[in-house]
Design an enzyme around this catalytic site. Structure first.
Site, mmCIF file in Angstrom:
data_model
loop_
_atom_site.group_PDB
_atom_site.id
_atom_site.type_symbol
_atom_site.label_atom_id
_atom_site.label_comp_id
_atom_site.label_asym_id
_atom_site.label_seq_id
_atom_site.Cartn_x
_atom_site.Cartn_y
_atom_site.Cartn_z
ATOM 1 N N HIS A 138 0.887 -1.167 0.000
ATOM 2 C CA HIS A 138 0.000 0.000 0.000
ATOM 3 C C HIS A 138 0.916 1.206 0.000
ATOM 4 C CE1 HIS A 138 -3.621 2.426 1.477
ATOM 5 N NE2 HIS A 138 -2.600 3.264 1.498
ATOM 6 N N ASP A 186 -10.695 -4.285 -3.262
ATOM 7 C CA ASP A 186 -10.370 -3.659 -1.981
ATOM 8 C C ASP A 186 -11.622 -3.588 -1.101
ATOM 9 O OD1 ASP A 186 -8.988 -2.578 0.097
ATOM 10 O OD2 ASP A 186 -8.401 -0.722 -0.918
HETATM 11 O O1 DOR Z 1 -9.638 2.295 1.939
HETATM 12 C C1 DOR Z 1 -8.961 1.499 2.580
HETATM 13 N N1 DOR Z 1 -9.522 0.607 3.435
HETATM 14 N N2 DOR Z 1 -7.627 1.517 2.431
HETATM 15 C C2 DOR Z 1 -6.833 0.791 3.219
HETATM 16 O O2 DOR Z 1 -5.658 0.841 3.031
HETATM 17 C C3 DOR Z 1 -7.387 -0.027 4.317
HETATM 18 C C4 DOR Z 1 -8.759 -0.443 4.030
HETATM 19 C C5 DOR Z 1 -9.442 -0.998 5.248
HETATM 20 O O3 DOR Z 1 -8.928 -1.934 5.856
HETATM 21 O O4 DOR Z 1 -10.543 -0.520 5.608
HETATM 22 ZN ZN ZN Z 2 -7.092 -2.756 1.147
HETATM 23 ZN ZN ZN Z 3 -4.454 -0.380 0.965
#
Ligand code: DOR
Ligand code: ZN
Ligand code: ZN
Length: 446
Positions: A181, A310
């Site tokens: 990341h 994601d």
């Molecule tokens: O938007 C995100 N959500 N970016 C991240 O790096 C972590 C992830 C989360 O675990 O909620």
């Molecule tokens: Zn993520």
């Molecule tokens: Zn991430």
């Protein structure tokens, strides 16, 4: 011989084209792909009515939560969302509570998941405090390591270049992979502090803190640290044109570098925050149209390697009506990713081949999951069946995920996953989960 099942009238994606065929399944594996007349006898026959059949789709970027974050999502609801969204395999990120970063914690997570999952699941690990434990974590079956550069999550001190290099050498020596990341902690903290000192807590302040530069310099740093080492780095959720250009450059120099883009960064821009407010806060954040165009171009020209949702479930309370700096980042994505991408296929923006390459073949190759990713004799009978012509509206109230919100709620899409087969069993039919908990298996890097 009598096999377990035969699927007839499939329009299956095999060897880069759609083939009208039947698929025989036995013992959780694909037994034969041929015409109906050449099929063996079977206990069960399912007519796929000429729907598209993809090799089971893999979402290599999912936060399944569970354990102490099960109020957001758990192994059952997360993998039900995966099945409903047409995914037969998901890879689980390690920023859990407790963080997945030791052999014991990984083993415990696998044991907890085993009897609850509906689809196949592989697990990432963060780096342990002692890099000496990396080989054991690999032996336990981690599909990859994750390095979160925006703030300290794992056991590896992200301020220490020497340690990052040491970690990269381990990854290289043990033929593993590091998913990154890329947001630079120091610049992000500096930006945030400055804006907080000005009493800024508006959405634009979040975008300014998480500037493009924050992402670009993190990518630059990792590429530089890895230059001499040459470990396989997979950059997660790329959002900037400059970041992308650096990665394309690195790939050209022969380094083993791959990258991922999420649908959020293709379908939404920063301007959409005027409408959606804090709901669409995520890390890295949404960007401008120029960046979106660069990402689309890179997808079409084969420079992006995977698409990942994601999937980052939270409660609605954690997303709305609170100080921008406290809003939890991310969106659920397992049940919107495929319909959104199929809509793009229907609009001739991407091809069916792009979807299979980015969501099945490439993730299988990158994470060394040798039993999946292709419709071929001997591979896992993991299949995603799609009605490409089905039009419908995304409806968050129908989500299987605990996170029942999405900026895509109410969007009209065209293309729907209608059946999901995992290890030879039909686990989702017309959006209904029909399998028992535990029908998925734990996948390990081969
Ligand atoms: O938007 C995100 N959500 N970016 C991240 O790096 C972590 C992830 C989360 O675990 O909620
Ligand atoms: Zn993520
Ligand atoms: Zn991430």
């Amino acid at each position: 011989m009598i096999v377990d099942s035969v699927l007839t009238n499939a329009k299956a994606y095999i060897d880069n084209e759609l083939k009208n065929c039947s698929i025989a399944i036995d013992n959780a594996k694909i037994f034969k792909v041929s015409t109906e007349t050449h099929m063996p006898k079977s206990d069960e026959k399912i007519n796929l009515k000429n729907f598209l059949v993809f090799p089971g789709l893999i979402d290599s970027h999912v936060h399944l939560r569970d354990e102490e974050k099960s109020y957001k999502e758990d192994f059952y609801t997360g993998t039900a969302a995966a099945a409903a969204g047409g995914f037969t395999t998901v890879l689980d990120m390690p920023n859990n509570r407790p963080t997945t970063l030791t052999v014991e914690l990984l083993r415990n997570r696998m044991n907890l998941a085993q009897n609850r999952i509906l689809v196949n699941v592989g697990f990432y690990s963060e780096f342990p405090n002692d890099l000496g434990e990396v080989p054991q974590i690999i032996r336990q079956g981690a599909v990859a390591f994750k390095l979160f550069m925006a703030h300290q999550i794992g056991g590896l001190n992200i301020d220490n270049d020497g340690l990052i290099k040491e970690a990269l050498m381990k990854i290289k020596d043990l033929d593993s992979i590091l998913a990154v990341h890329a947001e630079d902690k120091d610049l992000l903290m500096k930006n945030e502090q400055k804006l907080k000192n000005q009493n800024r807590a508006d959405l634009n302040a979040f975008f300014q803190a998480h500037s493009e530069e924050v992402e670009n310099i993190a990518i630059e740093r990792m590429l530089k640290l890895n230059k001499e080492i040459g470990a396989h780095i997979h950059f997660c959720h790329l959002t900037t044109k400059i970041g992308l250009d650096q990665i394309i450059e690195a790939k050209k120099s022969g380094l083993r570098i791959t990258c991922e883009v999420t649908p959020n960064h293709l379908f939404l821009t920063q301007n959409d925050s005027n409408y959606y407010g804090s709901l669409i806060i995520m890390m890295p954040p949404l960007r401008s149209k120029i960046n979106v165009a660069a990402l689309m171009k890179a997808i079409k020209s084969n420079q992006v390697d995977t698409l990942g949702s994601d999937h980052a479930p939270h409660t609605k309370k954690e997303k709305i009506g609170i100080n921008v700096w406290d809003v939890k980042v991310g969106l659920p994505g397992l049940e919107t990713t495929l319909p959104l991408l199929l809509t793009m296929v229907n609009e001739h923006q991407i091809s069916i081949g792009d979807i299979v390459r980015l969501l099945s073949e490439n993730p299988a190759k990158i994470f060394k999951l040798s039993n999946i990713g292709y419709i071929k004799k001997g591979k896992n009978a993991d299949l995603t069946v799609i009605d490409l012509k089905k039009k419908y509206k995304i409806d968050v109230s129908k989500f299987h995920s605990k996170a029942k919100f999405s900026p895509y709620n109410g969007w009209e899409v065209k293309g729907k996953p209608v059946k999901t087969f995992v290890n030879g069993s039909l686990i989702m039919d017309e959006q209904k989960i029909i399998a028992k908990m535990g029908s998925g298996s734990i996948l390990r890097r081969n």
